[in-house]
Design a protein around this motif. Structure first.
Motif, PDB file in Angstrom:
ATOM      1  N   VAL A 385       0.842  -1.203   0.000  1.00 30.89           N
ATOM      2  CA  VAL A 385       0.000   0.000   0.000  1.00 30.89           C
ATOM      3  C   VAL A 385       0.872   1.246   0.000  1.00 30.89           C
ATOM      4  N   MET A 386       1.908   1.253   0.824  1.00 28.56           N
ATOM      5  CA  MET A 386       2.818   2.395   0.878  1.00 28.56           C
ATOM      6  C   MET A 386       3.527   2.591  -0.460  1.00 28.56           C
ATOM      7  N   TYR A 387       3.933   1.498  -1.071  1.00 29.51           N
ATOM      8  CA  TYR A 387       4.616   1.581  -2.367  1.00 29.51           C
ATOM      9  C   TYR A 387       3.687   2.157  -3.437  1.00 29.51           C
ATOM     10  N   GLU A 388       2.425   1.758  -3.409  1.00 28.38           N
ATOM     11  CA  GLU A 388       1.460   2.273  -4.380  1.00 28.38           C
ATOM     12  C   GLU A 388       1.210   3.762  -4.171  1.00 28.38           C
ATOM     13  N   GLU A 389       1.154   4.178  -2.927  1.00 26.71           N
ATOM     14  CA  GLU A 389       0.948   5.598  -2.665  1.00 26.71           C
ATOM     15  C   GLU A 389       2.116   6.432  -3.170  1.00 26.71           C
ATOM     16  N   ALA A 390       3.310   5.832  -3.192  1.00 23.08           N
ATOM     17  CA  ALA A 390       4.490   6.558  -3.655  1.00 23.08           C
ATOM     18  C   ALA A 390       4.646   6.505  -5.167  1.00 23.08           C
ATOM     19  N   TYR A 391       4.260   5.368  -5.794  1.00 28.44           N
ATOM     20  CA  TYR A 391       4.557   5.174  -7.211  1.00 28.44           C
ATOM     21  C   TYR A 391       3.329   4.929  -8.088  1.00 28.44           C
ATOM     22  N   GLY A 392       2.173   4.831  -7.506  1.00 28.07           N
ATOM     23  CA  GLY A 392       0.967   4.659  -8.301  1.00 28.07           C
ATOM     24  C   GLY A 392       0.468   3.224  -8.321  1.00 28.07           C
ATOM     25  N   TYR A 393      -0.695   3.050  -8.950  1.00 31.07           N
ATOM     26  CA  TYR A 393      -1.391   1.762  -8.960  1.00 31.07           C
ATOM     27  C   TYR A 393      -1.349   1.175 -10.373  1.00 31.07           C
ATOM     28  N   THR A 394      -1.031  -0.129 -10.453  1.00 36.82           N
ATOM     29  CA  THR A 394      -0.932  -0.820 -11.742  1.00 36.82           C
ATOM     30  C   THR A 394      -1.634  -2.172 -11.663  1.00 36.82           C
ATOM     31  N   TYR A 395      -1.724  -2.831 -12.812  1.00 40.90           N
ATOM     32  CA  TYR A 395      -2.325  -4.173 -12.879  1.00 40.90           C
ATOM     33  C   TYR A 395      -1.613  -5.138 -11.937  1.00 40.90           C
ATOM     34  N   THR A 396      -0.280  -5.188 -12.055  1.00 36.45           N
ATOM     35  CA  THR A 396       0.483  -6.159 -11.273  1.00 36.45           C
ATOM     36  C   THR A 396       0.275  -5.958  -9.786  1.00 36.45           C
ATOM     37  N   ARG A 397       0.338  -4.716  -9.337  1.00 40.31           N
ATOM     38  CA  ARG A 397       0.186  -4.439  -7.911  1.00 40.31           C
ATOM     39  C   ARG A 397      -1.228  -4.761  -7.433  1.00 40.31           C
ATOM     40  N   TYR A 398      -2.205  -4.506  -8.280  1.00 37.22           N
ATOM     41  CA  TYR A 398      -3.574  -4.827  -7.888  1.00 37.22           C
ATOM     42  C   TYR A 398      -3.765  -6.340  -7.764  1.00 37.22           C
ATOM     43  N   LEU A 399      -3.218  -7.097  -8.719  1.00 35.22           N
ATOM     44  CA  LEU A 399      -3.347  -8.554  -8.668  1.00 35.22           C
ATOM     45  C   LEU A 399      -2.582  -9.137  -7.481  1.00 35.22           C
ATOM     46  N   ASN A 452      -8.092   4.780  -7.918  1.00 34.20           N
ATOM     47  CA  ASN A 452      -7.007   4.972  -6.955  1.00 34.20           C
ATOM     48  C   ASN A 452      -5.957   5.954  -7.459  1.00 34.20           C
ATOM     49  N   ASN A 453      -5.634   5.899  -8.747  1.00 34.31           N
ATOM     50  CA  ASN A 453      -4.660   6.843  -9.293  1.00 34.31           C
ATOM     51  C   ASN A 453      -5.203   8.270  -9.304  1.00 34.31           C
ATOM     52  N   LEU A 454      -6.489   8.418  -9.569  1.00 31.54           N
ATOM     53  CA  LEU A 454      -7.084   9.763  -9.548  1.00 31.54           C
ATOM     54  C   LEU A 454      -7.172  10.291  -8.121  1.00 31.54           C
ATOM     55  N   GLU A 455      -7.455   9.419  -7.169  1.00 27.54           N
ATOM     56  CA  GLU A 455      -7.468   9.836  -5.767  1.00 27.54           C
ATOM     57  C   GLU A 455      -6.057  10.232  -5.322  1.00 27.54           C
ATOM     58  N   ARG A 456      -5.059   9.488  -5.786  1.00 27.09           N
ATOM     59  CA  ARG A 456      -3.672   9.845  -5.482  1.00 27.09           C
ATOM     60  C   ARG A 456      -3.319  11.198  -6.073  1.00 27.09           C
ATOM     61  N   TYR A 457      -3.841  11.521  -7.233  1.00 22.40           N
ATOM     62  CA  TYR A 457      -3.588  12.823  -7.859  1.00 22.40           C
ATOM     63  C   TYR A 457      -4.155  13.967  -7.014  1.00 22.40           C
ATOM     64  N   ARG A 458      -5.292  13.734  -6.394  1.00 26.83           N
ATOM     65  CA  ARG A 458      -5.914  14.801  -5.592  1.00 26.83           C
ATOM     66  C   ARG A 458      -5.095  15.115  -4.346  1.00 26.83           C
ATOM     67  N   THR A 459      -4.310  14.146  -3.866  1.00 26.53           N
ATOM     68  CA  THR A 459      -3.513  14.378  -2.657  1.00 26.53           C
ATOM     69  C   THR A 459      -2.065  14.730  -2.964  1.00 26.53           C
ATOM     70  N   THR A 460      -1.541  14.265  -4.107  1.00 24.46           N
ATOM     71  CA  THR A 460      -0.124  14.500  -4.423  1.00 24.46           C
ATOM     72  C   THR A 460       0.086  15.348  -5.666  1.00 24.46           C
ATOM     73  N   SER A 461      -0.973  15.583  -6.450  1.00 29.28           N
ATOM     74  CA  SER A 461      -0.884  16.321  -7.721  1.00 29.28           C
ATOM     75  C   SER A 461       0.042  15.627  -8.720  1.00 29.28           C
ATOM     76  N   VAL A 462       0.219  14.308  -8.566  1.00 26.45           N
ATOM     77  CA  VAL A 462       1.055  13.516  -9.470  1.00 26.45           C
ATOM     78  C   VAL A 462       0.156  12.514 -10.182  1.00 26.45           C
TER      79      VAL A 462
END
Length: 528
Positions: A385-399, A452-462
């Motif tokens: 979860v911490m890694y995803e918050e830092a680098y984003g969400y992908t297929y592999t991480r979700y699986l 999840n990536n759009l939610e991450r954008y709202r908090t990190t602008s990335v």
């Protein structure tokens, strides 16, 4: 002709109807899939295949069971994903999964009761119908056509004429293909055929011929698969049948009448049967292994507990960054949890449990092993979860998330098995695996990744716009809504996506609801 399974007489019309049904099913198959992508054609064909198998096998239908009904629901839900969703990863995974589940389901519905549904032997039985039972009936259609054609014919001339007709029927498809190839290869030969109706001269190998070959091939596949259940190979036989056409009376073997031709029954020596050796672990040895393993795990958990779950507040090991902590050790923790799971299953299955202090000690050690494995699994989950918050969400991480949740459920069931010794682990695990796989198909991976990536954008602008634009059509409506709110930040990618989808020409068998909805909403949004 006789039914090998129950000895009942099987009318000739059953064979003719079954072969005609196979031709129809093969025609439907080539119409739905030849030159087309997968879509609504998949559930349509699955329904047609079940109807074909039931129509000519209903007298062999086994009594209904809850696992049979569950399998049918799962198969249909997986087939419907091709019409409802647009996930390319699951498309690839479902392509072999659906036929594999169908073959097992066919054995449960129409096969002999040789193995329970949770036993590995049922996989071998399903494979035997794919290969051995299938191949042994390749010549059956030719034998039956010969039997039907020469039935009740006494005159020798009529017999010869019947054989000639059979030869013409066999040669006709070959002649059709050869003439088409020669006409395509040589203009003079094609001109020579100009006196014959024009459609013959214009045939090409690349269109009609391939469809014809496709249809013929799958006709035999479907019929032979069906007939493998109608007339399966004799079980536990000690004699082999060798067929000989034109066998004379001087043959020393025993002759029988089978499918309109004679056969010789040849005795084979009986192979002695040996009971399989049961594997059992000594409880004292098991206790020793568990004690050593648990000592390491308990020390590991106690020493690291302060920062395994304290990283959110910055309690990291010295010299370790936030991202490095999230990345480091995740794979190792999941692997150790998997090793613990295999160890626990081995102990539960192959250790001799009796009564007394050793059994109670082993049970307690197994509970400690489950607890430590749960802590490690949760640690790995939080790291991901911490890694995803830092680098984003992908297929592999979700699986990987889904796999870790699945592994946690397996551990819980195994923990129940420690107390309830008669709990059938295999059955619970098979059902859990099937249900979990369907859930993964229907949870909407692309939508969850986009959210999840759009939610991450709202908090990190990335945000990784390029990666989001490559998600399947399932996520398009969500991306359109985001772009509308963010003043067209994704318009360039959405325009390119609409152009790509517009260029794709698809027939109705390829219809997919997610693609249709995405293209319609893209069109409406771009034209605003």
């Amino acid at each position: 002709m006789h039914d090998k399974m129950n000895g009942t007489s099987l009318p000739k019309t059953s064979f003719l109807s079954a072969f005609a049904g196979a031709i129809v099913l093969a025609l439907v198959h080539q119409y739905l899939f030849y030159g087309h992508g997968l879509g609504v054609s998949v559930p349509i064909f699955v329904i047609g295949f079940y109807a074909y198998m039931y129509a000519f096998n209903r007298d062999r239908l086994q009594p209904g069971s809850w696992i049979g009904r569950l399998l049918f629901v799962i198969i249909m839900m997986l087939a419907l994903t091709y019409a409802l969703f647009n996930n390319p990863v699951l498309y690839v995974l479902n392509a072999p999964a659906i036929p594999a589940l169908i073959s097992v389901h066919m054995v449960l519905l129409f096969g002999e009761k040789r193995h329970g549904w949770s036993q590995p032997g049922i996989i071998g039985q399903a494979l035997s119908h794919w290969f051995y039972q299938n191949f042994r009936h390749i010549v059956t259609p030719f034998r039956m056509v010969k039997t039907v054609a020469l039935r009740n014919v006494k005159d020798e001339r009529k017999r010869v004429l019947g054989k000639v007709m059979i030869g013409l029927l066999i040669a006709l498809p070959l002649l059709f293909i050869i003439i088409s190839l020669l006409a395509s290869a040589d203009g003079m030969f094609e001109k020579l055929l100009s006196g014959i109706p024009d459609w013959i001269g214009t045939l090409s190998f690349g269109s009609g011929m391939l469809r014809l070959i496709w249809t013929c091939f799958f006709t035999f596949c479907f019929f032979c698969y069906l007939w493998g259940f109608v007339q399966p190979a004799p079980r536990n036989t000690q004699r082999e049948t060798q067929s000989w056409h034109g066998l004379d009376e001087r043959t020393n073997g025993q002759t029988t009448e089978y499918d309109g031709h004679s056969s010789v029954m040849i005795d084979r020596p009986t192979v002695p049967y040996h009971e399989p050796v049961a594997i059992k672990f000594d409880p004292v040895i098991t206790a020793t292994v568990l004690i050593v393993m648990n000592l390491v795990y308990v020390v590991f958990v106690v020493l690291q507990f302060g920062y395994l779950f304290g990283a959110w507040e910055g309690a990291l090991p010295e010299g370790t960054s936030y991202a490095e902590y999230a990345r480091r050790g995740f794979g190792e923790l999941v692997m150790v949890t998997g090793i613990n799971f295999v160890l626990m299953i081995s102990v539960l299955k192959w250790t001799e449990f009796g009564s007394g202090i050793v059994q109670k000690m082993n049970s307690g050690l197994l509970y400690i092993l489950v607890g430590c494995s749960g802590v490690m699994l949760y640690s790995g989950y939080t790291r991901l979860v911490m890694y995803e918050e830092a680098y984003g969400y992908t297929y592999t991480r979700y699986l990987v998330h889904a796999f870790m949740i699945f592994l946690g459920l397996l551990l819980l069931i195994a923990a129940m098995r420690i107390h309830f010794r008669q709990l059938p682990l295999a059955k619970y695990y098979i059902v859990l695996a099937l249900v979990a796989y369907v859930v993964v198909n229907y949870v909407g991976i692309d939508i969850r990744i986009a959210e999840n990536n759009l939610e991450r954008y709202r908090t990190t602008s990335v945000i990784d716009k390029e990666y989001l634009s490559e998600l399947s059509a399932d996520a398009i409506p969500l991306l359109i809504d985001f772009s509308r709110k963010e003043h067209g930040s994704l318009d360039e990618f959405l325009q390119a996506r609409l152009t790509s989808m517009t260029r794709e020409e698809s027939a109705w068998p390829e219809f997919n609801w997610a693609k249709y909805r995405a293209q319609r909403e893209l069109h409406d949004y771009i034209l605003e």
